[in-house]
Structure formats: C-alpha cells, structure tokens
Design a protein around this motif. Structure first.
Motif, short mmCIF file in Angstrom:
data_model
loop_
_atom_site.label_atom_id
_atom_site.label_comp_id
_atom_site.label_asym_id
_atom_site.label_seq_id
_atom_site.Cartn_x
_atom_site.Cartn_y
_atom_site.Cartn_z
N VAL A 117 -46.43 44.03 35.88
CA VAL A 117 -46.87 45.42 35.75
C VAL A 117 -46.74 45.80 34.27
O VAL A 117 -45.75 45.44 33.63
CB VAL A 117 -46.00 46.39 36.58
N HIS A 118 -47.73 46.50 33.72
CA HIS A 118 -47.68 46.94 32.32
C HIS A 118 -48.02 48.41 32.23
O HIS A 118 -48.98 48.86 32.87
CB HIS A 118 -48.67 46.11 31.48
N THR A 119 -47.23 49.17 31.47
CA THR A 119 -47.51 50.59 31.29
C THR A 119 -48.10 50.82 29.90
O THR A 119 -48.00 49.96 29.03
CB THR A 119 -46.25 51.47 31.44
N GLY B 37 -54.76 33.35 34.80
CA GLY B 37 -54.66 33.55 36.25
C GLY B 37 -53.37 34.23 36.69
O GLY B 37 -52.84 33.94 37.75
N VAL B 38 -52.86 35.13 35.85
CA VAL B 38 -51.65 35.89 36.22
C VAL B 38 -52.08 37.31 36.62
O VAL B 38 -52.62 38.04 35.79
CB VAL B 38 -50.66 35.97 35.03
N PRO B 39 -51.85 37.72 37.88
CA PRO B 39 -52.24 39.08 38.28
C PRO B 39 -51.48 40.13 37.46
O PRO B 39 -50.29 39.98 37.21
CB PRO B 39 -51.84 39.15 39.76
N LEU B 40 -52.23 41.15 37.01
CA LEU B 40 -51.65 42.20 36.17
C LEU B 40 -51.99 43.57 36.75
O LEU B 40 -53.16 43.85 37.04
CB LEU B 40 -52.22 42.08 34.74
N VAL B 41 -50.96 44.40 36.92
CA VAL B 41 -51.16 45.78 37.37
C VAL B 41 -51.04 46.67 36.14
O VAL B 41 -49.97 46.74 35.52
CB VAL B 41 -50.12 46.19 38.43
N ASN B 42 -52.13 47.32 35.75
CA ASN B 42 -52.16 48.16 34.56
C ASN B 42 -51.92 49.62 34.94
O ASN B 42 -52.60 50.15 35.81
CB ASN B 42 -53.53 48.07 33.90
N VAL B 43 -50.97 50.27 34.25
CA VAL B 43 -50.74 51.70 34.46
C VAL B 43 -51.19 52.44 33.21
O VAL B 43 -50.71 52.14 32.10
CB VAL B 43 -49.25 51.99 34.76
N GLN C 166 -59.07 55.52 29.74
CA GLN C 166 -58.29 54.30 29.49
C GLN C 166 -58.53 53.29 30.62
O GLN C 166 -58.63 52.08 30.38
CB GLN C 166 -56.81 54.64 29.39
N ALA C 167 -58.59 53.80 31.85
CA ALA C 167 -58.83 52.91 33.00
C ALA C 167 -60.18 52.21 32.84
O ALA C 167 -60.28 50.99 33.05
CB ALA C 167 -58.80 53.72 34.29
N ALA C 168 -61.19 52.96 32.42
CA ALA C 168 -62.54 52.40 32.26
C ALA C 168 -62.54 51.31 31.19
O ALA C 168 -63.15 50.25 31.36
CB ALA C 168 -63.52 53.51 31.89
N LEU C 169 -61.81 51.56 30.09
CA LEU C 169 -61.71 50.60 29.00
C LEU C 169 -61.18 49.26 29.52
O LEU C 169 -61.70 48.18 29.19
CB LEU C 169 -60.78 51.19 27.94
N LEU C 170 -60.13 49.31 30.36
CA LEU C 170 -59.55 48.07 30.89
C LEU C 170 -60.47 47.40 31.91
O LEU C 170 -60.59 46.18 31.94
CB LEU C 170 -58.17 48.36 31.50
N ARG C 171 -61.12 48.21 32.74
CA ARG C 171 -62.05 47.62 33.72
C ARG C 171 -63.18 46.89 33.01
O ARG C 171 -63.64 45.85 33.47
CB ARG C 171 -62.60 48.69 34.66
N ASP C 172 -63.60 47.45 31.85
CA ASP C 172 -64.69 46.83 31.08
C ASP C 172 -64.33 45.42 30.63
O ASP C 172 -65.22 44.59 30.43
CB ASP C 172 -65.01 47.68 29.84
N ILE C 173 -63.04 45.14 30.40
CA ILE C 173 -62.69 43.78 29.98
C ILE C 173 -62.23 42.93 31.17
O ILE C 173 -61.69 41.85 30.98
CB ILE C 173 -61.63 43.77 28.85
N GLY C 174 -62.42 43.45 32.39
CA GLY C 174 -62.20 42.61 33.57
C GLY C 174 -60.99 42.94 34.41
O GLY C 174 -60.69 42.22 35.37
N ALA C 175 -60.26 44.02 34.06
CA ALA C 175 -59.06 44.37 34.84
C ALA C 175 -59.46 44.78 36.26
O ALA C 175 -60.44 45.49 36.45
CB ALA C 175 -58.32 45.52 34.16
#
Lengths: 375, 375
Positions: free
Chosen positions: A175-177, A195-201, A207-216
C-alpha cells in the motif's frame, strides 16, 4: 588543472533564531586519486532538501538582503522550534542531495570520466562545482542530458527500496499513500513491471486519473466517503501487508494497518482476542502532515510494527551488490520508469528570489523545480 | 479411570450485544497417550484474562441471574463496540490463561506425573478440571504449592522474553513503563541478576519505593514536573534503546522514544536533520490506557520502530530450546524472582459475585486475585 572557485548555497541558523540563506564562494583544490570535479548543471529541489534548506523557519517572516549577484534571505525560527535544531546552530550547511553535470577535472585514477555527464549523490549539489569520488557518480547513457540524471538517486532508489523491502520481509503486495507523487508514479511502474500488486491512496480524482493512466488498477481517494471499506476490500484482494506512508501525521497510516487487520480477519476461522496472526508493517518515510501520528492500535491486534524509513541507512544495510543492481536498473530505465518532469528550471541566485522560493516551498503535487547553477 | 465432570467458567456475547458469564458443566473423557487430567487448585486473574472475560462490555450494566451454585452475570456491550468482537458472537468461550493443580489421572505415557502438583498454560483454567498434554505442564519443585505455580507462565515468561528480546536485537539497557506491576518487579529482579540496566517508569512515589526496595536504581515518576528531562538523563546514563510499554495509549511511549533520541543526540558530533543513527524500539504489550497511541515522530529521527508485543507468538518464534531454558529458570526461581503475591483467593462461583467482580476488574496495581476452584 588549477583550483576552481564557485558559489555554493548555504543555510545557517544563528543563536538568535535567524535562518540565513546565502551564496558563498568555495574554492576546490585540484582532484587527487579517484576524485572528480563536476560542473553542476542540474539539481532537483526534493521535499527532503527543503527540510535542511528552511528547517523549522517561518516562511512568512522572509526578509530580503544581499546584492542581485549574491542575494541573501533571512527568516525567523519560532522560539519553540529552536530546540529541534540546536545541533546545527552556527553551522553553514550546504544543501542539495543529488544532481548531475559534466566532469571538468579528474584525478589520475578517474581520467576515463573526464568530459562525461554524470549523476551524483552526496549533498552540497546546489553549487556551481562539486568535488567527489568516482564511486559516488554514475555516468549517464549516451544522449542523456544532465536534467535526465539529476534526480536518478533519491526517488528512483527509494521507490526500488520499497519493493526490495517488501520482498526481503516476505510481503506480497504494497500500500502506498500520497501515491500520485513523482516517487509514487515510479513505484507504480516498477510494481507493474515486477508483478507486485500495489494499492495507491491519493487525495483527489485528478491524482487517481494520473495513476490509472500509467496502468494502476487499485487507486483509492482517501476523501471518498466509503474510503475505509474500499481500502479493506483492496487489501483483501491484493493481500497487502506492508505500507509506505509519505504523510506521517494524523490517522491515515493507522487506517491502513486497521484495514489490513480487517482483511486478515475476514479470512480467520477462529476468534482470537489478540487479533489475527498476520504481521502488518507500516513504514513512515515522509512528513507531508507534520501533526503527530495517531495509532488506533486496539484495532490492529498485536502483530504489527510502525517504523521510520530513510533511504541512506537502508542503502548501507542493503549492501553493495543490491545497491549496484538497483543503480543499474535506474540507468537502464532513466528516461522511462525513472523519468522526472520539471515544471520550472531556475538558476542558483533565483533559488533565493522570494517569489520563486515561496512557489517551490509549497510542495504542490505535480510541481517540481530544477536548479541549473550554470544559468 | 472413568470420565470426570466439573464446572467451567464461560463468557458468551450474543447477537443482541449481551455478554453472559456462566458456569457450565463439562465432561472430560479418560486421558489417552500423554494426556493428563488436572484438578485446578489455583488460577490467577491477569489483565489479559479480563479482556476475554468481559470483552468490551460496560461493567456498569451488570445484572445478576442464575442460582447460588450456578450464578450468571449479564452485561451489555455498547453498540459501537460490537464490531470489534463480531468474530466471537455466539461462542461460549472458556477463560483463564494459566493455573496449577494436582494430576488426578494420566494416560499410559504420562503415568510419572500422577499425583504431582503442576503448573499449566493453555487457556480454560477457570474450571474444576482441565485436560491437557504432558508437555503443556511443568511439575513444581518439592514443597511448592499450587498457588506458587499458578502464575509461572504469563508474567515470568513475559519478563524473561523482554530481556531475551533486548539481547537478540542488540540493546544493552531497557525502559519499562507501569514498572511497579507484578511483571515489572520480576523484570527488575531479572535485570539485577543479569546485569542489564533498567529504567523504571511508575506513576506514584509508593510504586517507586516498592521498586527501590527490591534494588532498582533508576525509578522515575511520570507525574513529576521534570519527568521528561530525568527520563532523558536516565536513558543517557544507561544507554537504553528498547522500551516495553504496558500503557499503550496517550504519549508516554512517544516520550520514551523521544528521550532516547535526545540522549543519542547528546553524544552526536555532527548535525543530521534526519536525526541520530541510533535505532530505537518501543514494544507495546498492554493497554492500561485504551486511548489511541500518539507518536510525536518528528522528534524521533527516522531510526525507530513501534510494535505490538504478544507472548504466545514470541514463544513460537523463539523456539523450543530458548523456551525450555526460560521455563527451567522459572522453576528454579519460583519462590524468589517469580513469586506472586495474591491479595485475595476466591472460588469459581465467587468470581461471578458482582462485588468481587467489580473489585478484580479495577486492575489496581498491587492487587491480584487468585481463583481456587476447589473452594
């Protein structure tokens, strides 16, 4: 080659509580052995640099002094915060953890590096020239500019150290904040590749959109009403038992550990008043919120740990081989995984311009300043 | 031997939030292999037992039921605390971590223990009879009574585990809070015998005097005005870098870590804004204060860890050899280092007497109750 003289940015707190930023001339003697002199051409302003630069000074008290070429800024440190910096009183401290530039002089053992563009780590990078040993620089790949290698240590190695730590300590997801930061984006790219699952907070939809754009795939907005439930869901789904927290203050870190315990208890078959037997680790590596950390530990069970995390001692413990492997990966992926985008490049004297300082001191997500001392 | 039937104390929370304490008849089949049946003659009421006994119930809501021989008590669990005990809803849970008594029946492989007085660990000790395996009991030395061995596991092994942990993790001196407890007194005796400096934090002068009487040299009253300064002094003098905290809530644990950092910085020769490179460990093993834990981590540097500490998983990790050595020491020093004093002995039905329950539930320092189910 003769000695070289250049300006270096310094921060000093005096006994009266005045913090002064200034540019001081520093003369470097010719390099010996494996020493180098590098003309600094790019050095990023990281949040960790600001801590040393401005310390606990009140930015609102800023006063201008000096001359246009040798500007000086003065700030007052509130009386109640002086105790925390007693150990630096009276010391003229150089600033800047990392940077990049061109090797303009080299000792007999480091001649191969002469003329190369190199990345550097080791402090005092907000300067026109920096003398250091060959092992503390990394030659950039052909075609890479100083700006490409200026931030190749702190954020890239920190992001890699998170994944290394998770592996070493037996965790399978993270998990990363404050996850949309420059560092957070690197971490997401590494986790996707490895291949390490990551939970982004994060704290906003942008900010959420920015991370989804790179594949989150797991991105949670901590301001959403159902945040805690969704956090426990994402942790249950990924099996995350380690978290890295850049915020530090308040209850967010505690919420993450609590969600890990809830996720563990969903799988439990038997009641234990001591909580689950799943070990949960929270590392605090930043202080975006300087308030105290509040732990609702009664909701954690007893299998948990909350710890400080700092890159330099981590690298020392990790050992040469691991660090060399990590550095090589940064070089290989310098303009992809580990690319930094800068919103503005400033000169050394400009860093002491009141308006400019107020802007980079805000630490807004997505804004990143680069100092080019050759300007 | 035929089967044996006896009463066992049980705690049950139903879906509506009513917690019921009752005595239930339990029939034990004849022991096989290395099994034993022990007539329980002494079982202490530890703070850790109260957590399972009363859970999150509001003691003020106590209602009496049942009959004199088979009393029953009912309490209400406040609605907002039900979530924390969802996993035990509807389960009739036996109570009592440890106890001692006489072996009245033994399987063919455990005949040597028949008639012996033994100490036991493993739960469900608030009962007239307990069936368990030979390896889960320790025969008491000749002349020792059941009361002497009733509390030979939880507090003695916890106190010993603190010193073992400090050694294993490379610490040379220890800080302990709520240090005048039964456990704290044992810890002080162990530390004196083993030459490990111990800083005791207490909450009254009476408690301080109690510890000084058994040889403590560092005893600090957390209510004294100059407590924090004296704490840093004692830590600087002893070099303590590990602490065990029974309080958990509030800022006391944080104050201890901060004092460790201050002590480390007194020895520092160079300023580091990341704090000292001395690693500081705080273990929280109790919850005398159920409020959240507040960490003023900005005063800690980055080399610190705050963790939960629980005996049972610690013993599992420590391995058979270490645990056997620790148990043997407890047997050897049963009536000296590890002697427990009880302020009152009660019967099994008496444990469900409203006045008696309110008294032992207060967890006052210096007060300790023993249950004797043969009464």
């Amino acid at each position: 080659m003769d000695e070289v003289t250049g300006l270096e940015l310094r921060s000093t707190v005096d006994e009266g509580g005045t913090l002064t930023l200034s540019l001081e001339p520093v003369t470097l003697s010719p390099p010996q052995g494996d020493e180098l002199i590098v003309r600094v051409e790019a050095a990023p302003i990281n949040p960790s640099d600001l801590g040393l630069l401005l310390g606990p000074a009140d930015v609102a008290t800023l006063e201008k002094g000096g001359s246009p070429d040798r500007p000086e800024l003065r700030f007052q440190v509130p009386r109640e915060r002086i105790g925390g910096v007693r150990a630096r009183l009276g010391q003229s401290l150089p600033i800047g953890n990392e940077g990049a530039g061109t090797v303009i002089a080299a000792g007999p053992e480091a001649q191969a590096l002469l003329g190369r563009t190199v990345g550097m780590m080791g402090g005092a990078m907000y300067a026109q020239y920096r003398k250091l040993r060959a092992r503390d620089v990394v030659p950039l790949p052909d075609g890479a500019k100083a700006a490409d290698g200026a931030a190749m240590f702190v954020n890239p190695l920190t992001a890699l150290s998170f994944v290394e730590t998770a592996r070493q300590e037996g965790h399978h997801a993270i998990v990363h904040t404050a996850a949309a930061s420059n560092l957070g984006q690197m971490l997401q790219k590494i986790c996707l590749a490895d291949g390490v699952p990551l939970v982004n907070v994060v704290r906003s939809e942008a900010q959420a959109a920015l991370l989804r754009d790179i594949g989150a795939t797991h991105v949670l907005d901590s301001r959403a009403e159902d945040f805690r439930r969704r956090l426990a869901d994402a942790i249950a789904e990924t099996g995350a038992t380690i978290a890295f927290d850049a915020i530090g203050g308040g209850t967010l870190g505690s919420d993450v550990v609590q969600a890990m315990e809830q996720a563990a208890n969903r799988r439990a078959t038997e009641y234990s008043r001591y909580g689950s037997n799943v070990f949960k680790q929270l590392y605090i590596y930043g202080a975006l919120d300087t308030a105290p950390t509040t732990l609702n530990r009664l909701a954690f069970g007893f299998q948990w740990s909350v710890s400080g995390f700092l890159l330099t001692p981590w690298l020392q413990k990790a050992g040469r081989e691991t660090v060399a492997r990590m550095r090589q990966r940064v070089v290989n992926e310098l303009t992809t995984t580990f690319a930094s985008r800068y919103t503005r490049t400033i000169g050394l004297a400009e860093a002491l311009d009141p308006e400019v300082l107020r802007a980079y001191e805000r630490k807004a997500t997505g804004e990143k300043y680069l100092i080019d001392p050759t300007r």
